[in-house]
Design an enzyme around this catalytic site. Sequence first.
Site, mmCIF file in Angstrom:
data_model
loop_
_atom_site.group_PDB
_atom_site.id
_atom_site.type_symbol
_atom_site.label_atom_id
_atom_site.label_comp_id
_atom_site.label_asym_id
_atom_site.label_seq_id
_atom_site.Cartn_x
_atom_site.Cartn_y
_atom_site.Cartn_z
ATOM 1 N N TYR A 197 9.903 2.316 -42.393
ATOM 2 C CA TYR A 197 9.168 3.557 -42.163
ATOM 3 C C TYR A 197 8.489 3.521 -40.801
ATOM 4 O O TYR A 197 8.243 2.453 -40.234
ATOM 5 C CB TYR A 197 8.141 3.803 -43.274
ATOM 6 C CG TYR A 197 6.938 2.885 -43.248
ATOM 7 C CD1 TYR A 197 5.793 3.209 -42.514
ATOM 8 C CD2 TYR A 197 6.923 1.693 -43.977
ATOM 9 C CE1 TYR A 197 4.689 2.373 -42.499
ATOM 10 C CE2 TYR A 197 5.822 0.857 -43.973
ATOM 11 C CZ TYR A 197 4.697 1.202 -43.228
ATOM 12 O OH TYR A 197 3.608 0.374 -43.206
ATOM 13 N N CYS A 198 8.214 4.708 -40.265
ATOM 14 C CA CYS A 198 7.495 4.840 -39.002
ATOM 15 C C CYS A 198 6.754 6.177 -39.018
ATOM 16 O O CYS A 198 6.631 6.806 -40.071
ATOM 17 C CB CYS A 198 8.441 4.712 -37.806
ATOM 18 S SG CYS A 198 9.794 5.911 -37.793
ATOM 19 N N THR A 199 6.297 6.640 -37.885
ATOM 20 C CA THR A 199 5.462 7.838 -37.841
ATOM 21 C C THR A 199 6.206 9.091 -38.283
ATOM 22 O O THR A 199 5.779 9.808 -39.180
ATOM 23 C CB THR A 199 4.895 8.051 -36.431
ATOM 24 O OG1 THR A 199 4.253 6.856 -35.995
ATOM 25 C CG2 THR A 199 3.904 9.202 -36.410
ATOM 26 N N ILE A 226 5.879 8.968 -42.001
ATOM 27 C CA ILE A 226 4.584 9.087 -42.664
ATOM 28 C C ILE A 226 4.106 10.536 -42.669
ATOM 29 O O ILE A 226 3.492 11.002 -43.635
ATOM 30 C CB ILE A 226 3.545 8.188 -41.976
ATOM 31 C CG1 ILE A 226 4.002 6.730 -42.005
ATOM 32 C CG2 ILE A 226 2.172 8.318 -42.627
ATOM 33 C CD1 ILE A 226 3.265 5.835 -41.024
#
Length: 348
Positions: A197-199, A226
């Site tokens: 996962y990342c931004t 996110i």
Amino acid sequence: MQLFNIYDKKLLKEKLMNETFKRITISFYRYVIIDQPHQLRDELYAEWAALNVFGRTYLAQEGINAQMSVPEHHWDEFMLRLQARKYFENMPIKRAVEDDGKSFYKLKVKVRNKIVADGLDDGTFDVTNVGRHLTAREFNEALADPNTIVVDMRNHYESEIGHFENAICPDVDTFKEELPAVEDMLKGKEDKKLLLYCTGGIRCEKASAYFKHKGFKDVNQLHGGIIDYARQIEAEGLENKFKGKNFVFDERLGESISGEIISECHQCGAPCDTHTNCANDDCHLLFIQCEACATKMDGCCTDECKTIANLPMEEQRALRKGKLKTDAHSVYKSRLRPNLKNLRNQKV
């Protein structure tokens, strides 16, 4: 029409604060072959400037990566023009979780070699062979699987203020550093279920293809990152597995997801998740600082920076032209940049 900004930062920020209309902060990206990125850059700048759009956009032959704020009264026209371009048809748009409309104060559109600096030779693997995209519900279910390894594909200063439960959060400064670091950490675990996962999802697009190329058999990524996870859990009433604040690359520097503060002021250890840049213009170290320390240190990270920042501007300029200019690398790279880790472990 000029295709670049000519006004100084202070004037632009004052103008932004005096706006009487609302802005919508958004982000979007897409890996798509762009034939003439320089020409498209000029077209987009002219188009968006006419709509009073602010933000930062990177274009490359491999695609687009954009974060921006759009005047609410121009939203429909902005979206109509964006979707009308063949490259950006049906573009998924992610809206900010917390948005006061003050995320950007000017427009920047730049052409780069890549839309995310990853240090990879894309010719050595299939960058389109990405991992499975998971919804927030699917991601939560996968987190409960004991055979799962969840990896935060962001930098340390992002994950420090917020991350998913039980996530591996590598202590790295750049995405380029993180890919080989994670690969090394996961050696021998290629059969595990991998959750990335990342931004907003863009780093995971590239990372998932990279890890599949490296032999990981079950690679998954949080679709929309996110930002969209927060939207989905609210819309569907799902349990929130993300703790803390989501770091964002604009003037806000973060938006709260769970309402919890999981990090500390780097200077006194008090609960805090507010990032700031050192007030010394020759440092600008990004670190976490509480209000009390900001007052005590005049917004600086060290006493050295506080001393310099409080000098008259004429003396600061003289330092840059003289000793400070020649000694900058030895002072700031050997003393101040590593000082971030010192600040975490040894309060000043």
